[in-house]
Design an enzyme around this catalytic site. Structure first.
Site, PDB file in Angstrom:
ATOM      1  N   LYS A 294      -7.953  -0.196  -0.672  1.00 13.57           N
ATOM      2  CA  LYS A 294      -9.047  -0.469  -1.511  1.00 13.57           C
ATOM      3  C   LYS A 294      -9.305  -1.945  -1.151  1.00 13.57           C
ATOM      4  O   LYS A 294     -10.393  -2.343  -0.969  1.00 13.57           O
ATOM      5  CB  LYS A 294      -8.594  -0.560  -3.024  1.00 13.57           C
ATOM      6  CG  LYS A 294      -9.640  -1.103  -3.829  1.00 13.57           C
ATOM      7  CD  LYS A 294     -10.805  -0.386  -3.895  1.00 13.57           C
ATOM      8  CE  LYS A 294     -12.148  -1.249  -4.456  1.00 13.57           C
ATOM      9  NZ  LYS A 294     -11.756  -0.962  -6.070  1.00 13.57           N
TER      10      LYS A 294
ATOM     11  N   LYS B 265     -12.301 -11.378  -7.133  1.00 14.99           N
ATOM     12  CA  LYS B 265     -10.859 -11.123  -7.337  1.00 14.99           C
ATOM     13  C   LYS B 265     -10.114 -10.363  -6.256  1.00 14.99           C
ATOM     14  O   LYS B 265      -9.391 -10.363  -5.887  1.00 14.99           O
ATOM     15  CB  LYS B 265     -10.669 -10.649  -8.755  1.00 14.99           C
ATOM     16  CG  LYS B 265      -9.503 -10.286  -9.033  1.00 14.99           C
ATOM     17  CD  LYS B 265      -9.028  -8.749  -9.041  1.00 14.99           C
ATOM     18  CE  LYS B 265      -9.794  -8.021  -9.882  1.00 14.99           C
ATOM     19  NZ  LYS B 265      -9.339  -6.417  -9.618  1.00 14.99           N
TER      20      LYS B 265
END
Length: 291
Positions: free
Chosen positions: A170, A238
């Site tokens: 990811k 983030k």
């Protein structure tokens, strides 16, 4: 199967509804309790805590914002670890630190609870339509057991390696897509400054090598200078911090990613953290003198 969903934000609600509609027994819990109502109206059970939600479940899906949130719902005082039966599989579909993922999996393993890390790409649209790309880390036998549930939520479900590998995959996804957001904003800003019909420009380049999900689905945001929520800037930021931290651990240089993270820093500081991540275009437009 008995499936629990913890976290019903812009992604989790669509994912849980798809599993429910596929005929599985679904229990839900969300920190903001009213978000449970939409799924409960379709037949899901509600639980007062992650611990209660995990009781009797075969599959427990977590979809929350950040590493501390996963640690709280899984390992906290009222966490999944205290309610899940032995042999249950926790599938964390959040985007968090690979190192933290391995630590959570180790703690669960001591209780006989399995874990897969399975972050996703595809945005709220993919969550609603069941077309997410799901990248899964963990034991292959656990992956096979969970696959029927994962296939309800995703069009592409890939077992990429041991626990933590899903999160690293990811991070790679977010690295690549961050550069795409930036270059889409740059290219479209050039066209706008040249006075071109940008709908025609997008149609023209979408048929060639420049085609991308970002261009198809978010390019018009840059043209209109409006950024309705899909995936928040602050959450993408983030994710990039996770990617940059992982890169430092592995001694990999990520100059483009660091640049996008700095652009997002500025957007967040100016109050745009809740805009869609295509708001990177706002910064490029402003620097290019576009109103």
């Amino acid at each position: 199967m008995k499936v629990t969903f913890i976290g019903l934000g812009t992604m989790g609600i669509g994912m849980s509804l798809n599993v429910l509609k596929a005929g599985h027994e679904v229990t839900v819990h969300n920190r903001t309790r009213q978000k449970e109502e939409a799924v409960a109206k379709e037949g899901a059970k509600r639980a007062d805590s992650p611990r209660q939600a995990a009781e009797g479940a075969e599959i427990i899906v977590t979809m929350v914002s950040d590493t501390p949130d996963v640690e709280a719902v899984v390992l906290g005082e009222e966490g999944i670890i205290h309610g899940a039966p032995q042999g249950a599989i926790v599938i964390d579909m959040s985007t968090i630190s690979p190192a933290a993922t391995r630590q959570v999996a180790e703690a669960l393993g001591k209780k006989g609870i399995k874990m897969l890390d399975a972050p996703v790409s595809g945005g709220p649209e993919g969550a609603q339509q069941g077309t997410l790309a799901i990248m899964v880390g963990g034991d292959s036998a656990d992956f096979e057991k969970a696959l029927p549930i994962l296939e309800i939520m995703g069009k592409t479900v890939t077992h990429v390696g041991p626990i933590g590998a899903g999160q690293i995959t990811k991070a790679i996804n977010q690295i690549i897509i961050s550069g795409t957001y930036l270059t889409v904003a740059e290219g479209l800003s050039l066209g706008m400054k040249a006075g071109l019909d940008m709908k025609k420009v997008i149609a023209a380049i979408s048929g060639g090598a420049a085609s991308s999900w970002v261009l198809h689905n978010r390019g018009i945001n840059v043209v209109n200078n409006t950024y309705p929520l899909g995936f928040r800037v602050k959450l993408h930021h983030k994710d990039l911090q996770i990617a940059l931290d992982t890169a430092r651990e592995l001694a990999v240089t990520l100059p483009a990613t660091a640049l996008v993270a700095q652009i997002e820093n500025g957007l967040i500081a100016r109050g745009y953290g809740d805009d869609d991540v295509s708001a990177i275009g706002r910064s490029i437009r402003e620097q290019s003198g576009l109103k």
